[in-house]
Scaffold this active site. Structure first.
Site, mmCIF file in Angstrom:
data_model
loop_
_atom_site.group_PDB
_atom_site.id
_atom_site.type_symbol
_atom_site.label_atom_id
_atom_site.label_comp_id
_atom_site.label_asym_id
_atom_site.label_seq_id
_atom_site.Cartn_x
_atom_site.Cartn_y
_atom_site.Cartn_z
ATOM 1 N N SER A 1 -7.673 5.347 3.318
ATOM 2 C CA SER A 1 -7.517 4.345 2.326
ATOM 3 C C SER A 1 -7.921 2.915 2.530
ATOM 4 O O SER A 1 -8.405 2.188 1.704
ATOM 5 C CB SER A 1 -6.122 4.348 1.638
ATOM 6 O OG SER A 1 -5.739 5.396 0.848
ATOM 7 N N LYS B 1 5.506 1.793 -2.712
ATOM 8 C CA LYS B 1 5.433 3.295 -3.331
ATOM 9 C C LYS B 1 5.714 3.438 -4.978
ATOM 10 O O LYS B 1 6.446 2.401 -5.116
ATOM 11 C CB LYS B 1 6.519 4.178 -2.537
ATOM 12 C CG LYS B 1 6.096 5.506 -2.597
ATOM 13 C CD LYS B 1 4.946 5.946 -1.592
ATOM 14 C CE LYS B 1 4.842 7.383 -1.541
ATOM 15 N NZ LYS B 1 3.590 7.747 -0.449
ATOM 16 N N THR C 1 -5.094 12.902 5.491
ATOM 17 C CA THR C 1 -3.892 13.067 5.924
ATOM 18 C C THR C 1 -3.522 14.259 6.802
ATOM 19 O O THR C 1 -2.967 14.197 7.728
ATOM 20 C CB THR C 1 -2.673 13.092 4.807
ATOM 21 O OG1 THR C 1 -3.091 11.806 3.908
ATOM 22 C CG2 THR C 1 -1.351 12.935 5.401
ATOM 23 N N LYS D 1 4.509 2.727 8.572
ATOM 24 C CA LYS D 1 3.428 3.480 8.760
ATOM 25 C C LYS D 1 2.248 2.660 8.965
ATOM 26 O O LYS D 1 1.561 2.705 9.936
ATOM 27 C CB LYS D 1 3.155 4.508 7.675
ATOM 28 C CG LYS D 1 2.150 5.493 7.925
ATOM 29 C CD LYS D 1 2.054 6.375 6.718
ATOM 30 C CE LYS D 1 3.268 7.098 6.354
ATOM 31 N NZ LYS D 1 3.104 8.093 5.239
ATOM 32 N N LYS E 1 0.853 -1.248 -0.049
ATOM 33 C CA LYS E 1 -0.063 -0.026 0.080
ATOM 34 C C LYS E 1 0.832 1.209 -0.013
ATOM 35 O O LYS E 1 1.736 1.419 1.041
ATOM 36 C CB LYS E 1 -0.799 0.018 1.320
ATOM 37 C CG LYS E 1 -1.867 1.172 1.394
ATOM 38 C CD LYS E 1 -3.231 0.572 0.290
ATOM 39 C CE LYS E 1 -3.986 1.789 -0.140
ATOM 40 N NZ LYS E 1 -3.521 2.812 -0.826
ATOM 41 N N ASN F 1 -2.990 19.273 -0.321
ATOM 42 C CA ASN F 1 -4.062 18.793 0.454
ATOM 43 C C ASN F 1 -3.514 18.543 2.018
ATOM 44 O O ASN F 1 -4.405 19.003 2.700
ATOM 45 C CB ASN F 1 -4.344 17.231 -0.225
ATOM 46 C CG ASN F 1 -4.947 17.652 -1.525
ATOM 47 O OD1 ASN F 1 -5.587 18.393 -1.806
ATOM 48 N ND2 ASN F 1 -5.136 16.373 -2.113
#
Length: 424
Positions: free
Chosen positions: A357, A114, A198, A102, A78, A229
């Site tokens: 997510s 990523k 986030t 994380k 992820k 954002n």
């Protein structure tokens, strides 16, 4: 045995070098699980792809893309996909490692991954951007999927990019697969609350850290680096809590006002001009002067490697919140610790995005969707609980929140690795 990766030799302050140093620091707290530590020092899989597309002028452009899966031990990969001219394999490797930490830190059933493309998206037309996205998705399609690896938005990518990725993957497998990406438009299976998640996580962890440190958010002075954002959502929530936003820096410039900005005036300017630069009701200051601004809370929501030792010596804040990934180098971290400045590290501070997510992924599988209030309540509960566990670990070992977060996450990852064993 245990030789370093042959294809990259990181410098200490590079993203991958920083990640390696962070793993070094957690090793004393892993106990018997330390025998498995090399599995978090190395990415499981690195895919480098060439992305050829026909440009609007008829020429053929070639772009280099990456997808790195750092760990799949606790679940599918992820992590986001960024479009930026400075993207490198080493950077994406580090970002994928931080995603593993994380996800484990907030106990989500994911590994870390990523992606990125070395490109300046501002120089592409919408047509070229769509072609780039679809070809990239096809190239990495051999390793992504709802149960394998789930991309999401990151720097310079958004819900539209995710829609193109989802559609391309779906067409290639012959079935609609909404769960292959998160951060999609709402009507294509996206989740309410995802865009600001986030930034909300940054605020929630900042609120809890301020409470523990006896800092009243009402009247607290906040400086923000990065106003996309993440930075803008966090800024809005701090402002609603009574804080004064005294400085903001983004790619268009740096503005300051010791009396604080009125967001009702600033936000229309940002929407019209594409950034904070030139805002009339503030003083425009030199970009480097941002680090000298008097503030109580510093939000780092731009890119990695922003705070080295020199800038860390200039920071005036009592509390630093890492909304970006890897914004503080190891040397900078040490300086901030020596000065008694509390840092809430990226691997917990900005985990709100991946948490929502996860909610989106779950909703896609069940085809049952929650309200935004439900999303925010679930997010707050997970973030507060995860931070409490990490803080208790830090107090027990008398270590920083960053090392404690790595200790909690690595224990979960390596325990899963040990229990799964090695095959063949």
């Amino acid at each position: 045995m245990n030789e370093p990766l042959s294809f990259v030799h990181p410098t200490p302050d590079s993203p991958w070098g920083t990640f390696q140093a962070q793993i070094d620091r957690v090793l004393p707290y892993l106990g018997p699980l330390g025998r498995w530590v090399e599995t978090v020092r190395r990415p499981k899989r690195c895919l480098i792809v060439d992305i050829p597309i026909e440009m609007d002028n008829g020429t053929i452009g070639h772009f280099e893309g990456y997808r790195v899966q750092h760990s799949l031990t606790r679940g599918p990969g992820k992590g986001g996909v960024r479009y930026h001219p400075d993207v490198t394999l080493e950077e994406v490797m580090a970002l994928s490692g931080w995603m593993s930490i994380k996800n484990a830190a907030v106990n989500l059933p994911y590994g870390g991954a990523k992606g990125g493309i070395r490109v300046d998206p501002s120089k592409l037309s919408r047509n070229e951007l769509e072609k780039l996205t679809r070809r990239y998705t096809s190239e990495i399609g051999i390793i992504i999927g709802p149960q394998q690896d789930i991309p999401a938005p990151d720097v310079n990518t958004n819900a539209q990019v995710m829609a193109w990725m989802m559609d391309t993957y779906s067409v290639n497998i012959g079935a609609t697969a909404t769960g292959v990406v998160t951060g999609k438009p709402i009507h294509l299976g996206g989740s309410l609350g995802r865009v600001k998640a986030t930034g909300r996580g940054v605020f929630v962890t900042g609120r809890e850290a301020a409470r523990r440190g006896g800092l009243d958010l009402n009247g607290a002075r906040v400086a923000v680096q990065g106003f996309g954002n993440v930075g803008s959502a966090a800024t809005e929530l701090f402002f609603q809590a009574g804080a004064k936003i005294v400085a903001i820096q983004d790619h268009t410039g740096t503005i300051a006002n010791p009396n604080g900005f009125e967001l009702a005036d600033l936000m229309p300017h940002v929407q019209q001009r594409g950034g904070v630069g030139g805002f009339a009701e503030a003083e425009t200051i030199d970009d480097e002067a941002f680090w000298d601004v008097d503030c109580d809370i510093l939000v780092l929501a731009a890119l990695e490697g922003q705070v080295g030792a020199d800038r860390a010596r200039r920071v005036k804040a009592r509390l630093v919140l890492e909304g970006a990934n890897g914004p503080t180098t190891t040397a900078g971290d040490d300086v901030l610790a020596d000065r008694g400045i509390l840092v809430v590290p990226d691997v917990i501070c900005n985990a709100g995005g991946v948490t929502v997510s996860y909610f989106e992924w779950v909703q896609d599988f069940s085809s049952f969707f929650w309200t935004e209030d439900e999303i925010n309540l679930r997010l707050d509960k997970i973030m507060v609980g995860a931070l409490k566990h990490i803080w208790d670990t830090a107090d027990h070992h008398r270590i920083s929140l960053r090392t404690a977060t790595f200790a909690v996450a690595c224990e979960r990852i390596l325990m899963a690795r040990e229990e799964r064993g090695l095959y063949p």
